[in-house]
Design an enzyme around this catalytic site. Structure first.
Site: not given
Ligand code: IVH
Length: 673
Positions: A110, A310, A29, A77-78, A222, A286, A170, A112, A404, A131, A108, A33, A422, A427, A407
Site C-alpha cells: 500500500k 496496515k 542523462d 477507499s479501502l 495498482y 484483493k 498512487e 502512501d 464557552c 480521487r 501488494e 538531453d 455551548c 456563538c 462567547c
Molecule cells: S486498491 C477499490 N491498491 O490506498 C480499490 N489502493 O486507503 C481501491 N493505495 O484510495 C484501491 N496503494 O489511493 C489499492 N496497491 C494499492 C494501493 C492503494 C495505495 C491507496 C489508494 C486508496 C487508499 C485507500
C-alpha cells in the site's frame, strides 16, 4: 524530416521507459538531453502541429486544473485491518459471501501517496483525475503529464491498445527526495512539507505545471478500472497486461491460496518495508478473480473484495504544554492537548484531541504530563498512555470550563451525554465552524475559503450565516489580510460555482446534527428536494430505511428553525432549489405521457446542474429508462461536459444527442403543463 521526428519520438519514449519505469537506463542523462533537444528543434522547424503525446509535450497543455469531473465509477477507499485476527475475519467474510468457493488473494504494497485515475483513449493519455470525494475528481491532467513514469502513450509492441482504458494508481514522492524539496522550500521561505504524502498531494494541485514538473513525482498503477475490448479473469492478469502496455506497476506483488499465506507476506514486509525507497503504510489484499469481485460488490465506501492491512502504528513520547477548548459547529466543546512538537511517522505533531471531559478524567490527563502518542496509518494522532511514573508533582489537573471560551455563555450538560455544549445560537465559534463545514470538500467544496479567511469574514461582520457568502463582493474581500484582488476574485468565483452543487451536498453542508453524507443521500433519494424535506414530519422521515428517530427529530428541528436561511439560499440562486422543485412536481404527475415515457436514455459526461444519478431519477420519475451503454436500442444520449466514447458511439449509431440545455427544457416542458 517526418520520419526522423517519428523515429526520435519512439526512441525517446523507449529511453523514458527504461529510465523512469524499468529503472534500467541504457544511455546517460546527457545523451538523453541531446535526443530531446534534437526533437524539439525538428518539431519547431517542421511547423507541423505537435501531437500531445510527443515526449516534448510534458509541460504545457493549458487545460484548466481543478475542474470537477465525475469518475466513471466511484473511486472507493479501502477498509482497514490492523492485525492477524482482523485479516482472518476479512477472509472468512469473503468465503462466506462466496459460499465457500475457494478464493485466491492478490497482495501488494500500500503506497502512501495520492490516489489518481488515468484515462487513455486509443493509447493516448487524455485525462487524469484526483480521487476527490470519490464521485467527482479534480482534473489534474497537465500535472500528471509532467510525471515521467506516466506514459503519454501506451506501448503497442506486444498487443494492440484499447479504445478506452482507465487505470488507478498512487502518485508519490520517494522518501529521500523530500529532504531535498524541503531544503529548497526553506531557502525560498516556503512552509515545509510534513511528509512525502503531503508533498505529493501539494505538487499535484499546483496551478503551474512547470513547478509540478520540477518535483520528483512517481507513480505505481495498482488497478485496472475500465477497459474496452479486453477481458481479464484476474487482477493479477490485468496487472501483467498493464505492464505490457508500459504502465508502471509495483514489482512486489504476489498471489496466495490462503489467508495464512497473506499473513506471511505481510510479516515479511513489516521487516523489509524500511528498505524501500518509498513510504508504504501497509499491504493491500484483493480477491484476485474479477467475477468474485463483482459478486462481492462494495458498500458505499469500500469494496468488499479488498482490504488494507496496515503496518503497526508508530509511537512517540512528548509533553502536554497546555489544554485548550475548541468549539465545534454543533457547539460541542472539545478539549485539545497542545503538545511539545514531536515527529511521528514523518509528520510533526503539535496537538492531539482529548475528546471530552470524561476522557480527561478517565485517563487523568494533566497539563505537564508526559504522554505516549500513536499514529496508526494516517489517522490523527491519539494519546494512548499517560506516563504517570514520570510525574514530578508540578502537573496541573484541568478544570473543564462552565462557560464557552468564545462567547462566554454558560455551557449545557445533558444527562446521559458526554458532550458539553455551548447552546448560544449566536456563538461565533460555531458559526465559523458551520461555514468551514459548508465550504468543505465533501459539501459545497468552496476552495480558498480556509479558516483564516472565515475568521476575518465573521469577525468583520461580513458573514452571519452561510447564505451571506453569496453576497460577498471582490472589492471588500480584497481588503482582507493576505487576500488581494486575484484571490478575492477567485474566491467569489468558487462561491458562485458552488451554487451548482447537487442537493444532497447542500443538505450535508447545512451541518444538521446527525446528518452525515450517507444520511443526506438517503433523505434526498426519498424527498428529492430541501423544500419537500423541510415539510416532512418526523414519522415520514423515520419511515426511510436507515433513518432513526434521533436523525428524524434533528432534521425536523433544524428546518423548523431555518426557514429564513433556506429562503436566503433560494434567493442566492442555488441550483438545487429550481431543479428539485421541477422533480418534486413531476413526482406528483404520473409521467405516462411525458417526452421521457417509454424511451431509453444514456447519460454521460458531467452535467452542470445535477449529478448523473439525479438526472436518472428525473428520467425515471417521468417514465423513462436509463441504461449505461449506448446501443441501437438507445433513444437519446444526454451528453454533458467531457462526454467521450459514448458520445462517439451515439454519433456512429446515429442516435439523437441532447445537450444539458435540451434536457432541462424537456424536463421543464412537462413540469410546466
Ligand atoms: S486498491 C477499490 N491498491 O490506498 C480499490 N489502493 O486507503 C481501491 N493505495 O484510495 C484501491 N496503494 O489511493 C489499492 N496497491 C494499492 C494501493 C492503494 C495505495 C491507496 C489508494 C486508496 C487508499 C485507500
Amino acid at each position: 524530416m517526418r520520419t526522423e521526428i517519428d523515429g526520435l519520438r519512439a526512441l525517446i519514449r523507449h529511453h523514458e521507459r527504461k529510465y523512469y519505469i524499468e529503472n534500467h537506463p541504457e544511455i546517460s542523462d546527457t545523451e538523453f538531453d541531446v535526443l530531446m533537444k534534437r526533437l524539439e528543434a525538428l518539431e519547431a522547424a517542421s511547423g507541423a502541429p505537435i501531437p500531445p503525446d510527443s515526449p516534448t509535450q510534458r509541460v504545457g497543455g493549458g487545460a484548466v486544473l481543478g475542474t470537477r469531473i465525475p469518475h466513471r465509477n466511484p473511486m472507493l477507499s479501502l477498509n482497514n485491518s490492523y492485525d492477524a485476527q482482523e485479516l482472518r475475519e476479512f477472509g472468512e467474510r469473503v468465503q462466506r459471501l462466496l459460499e465457500d468457493v475457494p478464493a485466491e488473494y492478490a497482495t501488494e504494497l500500500k503506497i502512501d501517496g495520492l490516489g489518481v485515475s488515468l484515462i487513455y483513449e486509443d493509447g493516448v493519455f487524455v485525462r487524469g483525475l484526483t480521487r476527490g470525494d470519490g464521485e467527482y475528481g479534480e482534473d489534474i491532467t497537465d500535472n500528471l503529464r509532467t510525471i515521467r513514469s506516466v506514459p503519454l502513450r501506451l506501448l503497442e509492441t506486444e498487443t494492440r491498445v484499447p479504445a478506452v482504458l482507465e487505470v488507478r494508481g498512487e502518485v508519490f514522492i520517494p522518501k529521500d527526495r523530500l529532504n531535498a524539496i524541503n531544503e529548497a522550500r526553506e531557502t525560498a521561505g516556503e512552509p515545509l512539507f510534513a511528509n512525502p504524502r503531503n508533498a505529493a498531494a501539494g505538487s499535484l494541485r499546483l496551478q503551474d505545471a512547470s513547478i509540478t514538473a520540477s518535483r520528483p513525482l512517481d507513480i505505481f498503477v495498482y488497478n485496472l478500472n475500465y477497459v474496452e475490448g479486453f477481458e481479464f479473469e484476474t487482477h493479477t492478469e490485468s496487472l501483467e497486461q498493464m505492464k505490457r502496455w508500459g504502465l508502471k506497476c509495483n514489482p512486489h506483488t504476489a498471489c496466495h491460496k490462503s489467508i495464512e499465506e497473506v499473513q506471511h507476506y505481510y510479516e515479511q514486509w513489516v521487516k523489509k518495508r524500511h528498505d524501500l525507497p518509498y513510504e508504504t503504510d501497509g499491504i493491500v489484499v484483493k480477491v484476485d478473480r474479477f467475477s468474485y469481485q463483482h459478486e462481492l460488490g462494495a458498500t458505499s465506501k469500500y469494496p468488499r473484495w479488498a482490504i488494507a492491512y496496515k503496518f503497526n502504528a508508530q509511537r512517540a513520547t512528548t509533553t502536554i504544554e497546555k489544554i485548550e477548548i475548541q468549539v465545534g459547529r454543533t457547539g460541542v466543546l472539545t478539549p485539545v492537548a497542545i503538545l511539545k512538537p514531536v515527529v511521528l511517522a514523518g509528520a510533526t505533531i503539535t496537538h492531539a484531541t482529548l475528546h471530552n471531559e470524561q476522557e480527561i478524567q478517565a485517563k487523568d490527563v494533566r497539563v505537564g504530563d508526559r504522554i505516549v502518542l500513536e499514529r496508526a496509518g494516517d489517522v490523527i494522532p491519539k494519546i494512548v498512555e499517560v506516563l504517570t511514573a514520570d510525574r514530578t508533582g508540578d502537573e496541573v489537573a484541568f478544570v473543564f470550563p462552565d462557560r464557552c471560551p468564545i462567547c462566554d455563555m454558560p455551557v449545557k450538560r445533558t444527562e446521559g451525554e458526554v458532550a458539553v455544549r455551548c447552546v448560544d445560537v449566536g456563538c461565533v465559534a460555531q458559526l465559523k465552524r458551520r461555514i468551514a463545514h459548508y465550504a468543505s470538500r465533501n459539501a459545497l467544496q468552496i476552495e480558498g475559503l480556509g479558516p483564516a479567511t472565515i475568521d476575518q469574514l465573521v469577525d468583520n461582520d461580513m458573514v452571519g450565516d452561510v447564505a451571506d457568502l453569496y453576497a460577498l463582493e471582490v472589492k471588500p474581500l480584497s481588503k482582507l489580510e493576505r487576500m488581494g484582488v486575484p484571490s478575492a476574485g477567485n474566491l467569489v468565483h468558487q462561491i458562485e460555482q458552488s451554487k451548482t452543487a447537487p442537493v444532497e451536498k447542500v443538505l450535508f453542508g447545512l451541518g444538521i446534527f446527525h446528518v452525515g453524507e450517507t444520511v443526506a443521500e438517503l433523505l434526498i433519494e426519498r424527498f428529492l428536494s430541501l423544500d419537500a424535506l423541510s415539510e416532512a414530519t418526523v414519522e415520514e422521515i423515520q419511515s426511510v430505511d436507515g433513518i432513526g428517530p434521533q436523525i428524524a427529530e434533528s432534521v425536523v428541528n433544524f428546518f423548523s428553525q431555518s426557514q429564513s436561511l433556506l429562503e436566503k439560499l433560494r434567493q442566492a440562486g442555488l441550483y438545487c432549489f429550481t431543479i428539485a422543485a421541477a422533480s418534486t412536481r413531476s413526482e406528483a404527475s404520473d409521467g405516462a405521457d411525458s417526452f421521457f415515457s417509454g424511451k431509453t436514455f444514456v447519460v454521460t459526461g458531467s452535467l452542470e446542474g445535477m449529478t448523473r444519478t439525479e438526472a436518472s431519477k428525473e428520467i425515471k420519475a417521468r417514465g423513462g429508462r436509463v441504461t449505461s451503454s449506448v446501443t441501437s436500442k438507445t433513444d437519446y444520449l444526454i451528453a454533458g461536459e467531457g462526454a467521450g466514447s459514448k458520445y462517439a458511439k451515439a454519433v456512429e449509431l446515429d442516435i439523437p444527442i441532447l445537450t444539458e440545455t435540451d434536457f432541462f427544457q424537456k424536463l421543464e416542458q412537462r413540469d410546466a403543463e
